[in-house]
Design an enzyme around this catalytic site. Sequence first.
Site, PDB file in Angstrom:
ATOM      1  CG  HIS A 190      -4.318   4.807   3.210  1.00  0.00           C
ATOM      2  ND1 HIS A 190      -3.135   5.450   2.922  1.00  0.00           N
ATOM      3  CD2 HIS A 190      -4.393   3.761   2.343  1.00  0.00           C
ATOM      4  CE1 HIS A 190      -2.522   4.829   1.930  1.00  0.00           C
ATOM      5  NE2 HIS A 190      -3.262   3.791   1.559  1.00  0.00           N
ATOM      6  CD  GLU A 221      -7.993   7.656   3.552  1.00  0.00           C
ATOM      7  OE1 GLU A 221      -7.461   7.722   4.668  1.00  0.00           O
ATOM      8  OE2 GLU A 221      -7.380   7.887   2.487  1.00  0.00           O
ATOM      9  CG  HIS A 249       0.550   7.561   3.575  1.00  0.00           C
ATOM     10  ND1 HIS A 249      -0.738   7.803   3.119  1.00  0.00           N
ATOM     11  CD2 HIS A 249       1.368   7.738   2.500  1.00  0.00           C
ATOM     12  CE1 HIS A 249      -0.690   8.120   1.829  1.00  0.00           C
ATOM     13  NE2 HIS A 249       0.574   8.082   1.437  1.00  0.00           N
ATOM     14  CD  GLU A 291      -2.402   7.416   6.287  1.00  0.00           C
ATOM     15  OE1 GLU A 291      -2.520   6.324   5.687  1.00  0.00           O
ATOM     16  OE2 GLU A 291      -2.632   8.518   5.755  1.00  0.00           O
TER      17      GLU A 291
END
Length: 395
Positions: free
Chosen positions: A306, A365, A162, A165
């Site tokens: 991420h 994450e 992404h 990110e």
Amino acid sequence: MDVQVRGGDSLWSYSNTFNVPLPLIINSNPTINPSMLSIGQTIQIPGYRLQRYTILQGDSFYKIATRNRISIDGLFLVNPGVNPNALQIGQTVNIPKRVTTAIINPRQNYDSQILAGDLEALGQLYPFMRRRTIGNSVMGKELIEVQIGNGEKVVHWNGAFHAYEWITTSVIMEFINTYLLALTNNETIRGRIMFPFYDQVTLSIVPMVDPDGVDLVLNGPPDGSFGEEALKINGGSTDFSGWKANIRGVDLNNQFPAKWEIEAERKPKQPAPRDFPGYAPLTEPESVAMAELAGELNFEKMLAFHTQGEVIYWGFENLEPPRAREIVNEFSRVSGYEPIRYVDSFAGYKDWFIQDFREPGFTVELGQGINPLPITQFDEIYQKTLGIFLASMYM
């Protein structure tokens, strides 16, 4: 650092002279037959650079070697043609200098151009680190995969699926540099000797899956049709800090054929700054390249990095293998991140990988806050992630 082969030299002798593990020298010279060296051949020694030194009164090779904690034979190797018994004041000679500190700076807004430059610099210094292009982005930028190691077990990491990110790329690059330093300097990371990992594991790393998107977030819209279309998708705003997709407005981590239809039904129906899964699975060159890479290498496990939340997603439709639980529990132990088995989200790279390969796949994450996370969080994020990097190799 390059040296020229002399009569009687071997890669083993270079390993002893420079105190670098022999496999690193062999892998730094893939076109050289270790048992058939020829006088005058150029051999690359990883982890060293040449430094120029000016001879002073009273200098000798012995004194220079002693002061710099190197072998006299190392001085001979990097100074062919220099007579050590006839040194002249003011004469310059080469000194082989071991690199013991990081050579890249990932603590900055880390776009695709910086990434390419850093990978080139690391590749020059550590030629046993293999690099190749696995595809190209929508705008034609190279999607670079790095491989480190000789092991049959292939562990894959990726970052910046992404756009906003991009800090995940920075964190991955910090570890790559740290790992290369530890290998060439026979050092440990968190008390673990690194060379056994090199022998047992092949790391496959794609540091930046979405270079067009990252550059859009950090540098604004490019000139030409791609930039014009991105501006339209972004409602005319030049603030792309909330942009998650690739340059065409497709969310690359919603592109995989793992219940893609569910995501397509409930997500945007046309290109958007985030969440649009495309008009069909695997329409984007970036997602196609990542799918093909997994098919080629048969990863033993896969980690997609991420941001944000400090959680690790590790399941998909009860298709994950039993050992995935043990692995994620270790990831949690070394990082403090919370394991979450299932979440109401589909069509991600992790989902598809688990579905198609039945091997452990994880979405990690990093950090906490609002994307894009500020670079001021880098050191805290890296320290927590470091344990995950290591555990992914030994679990």
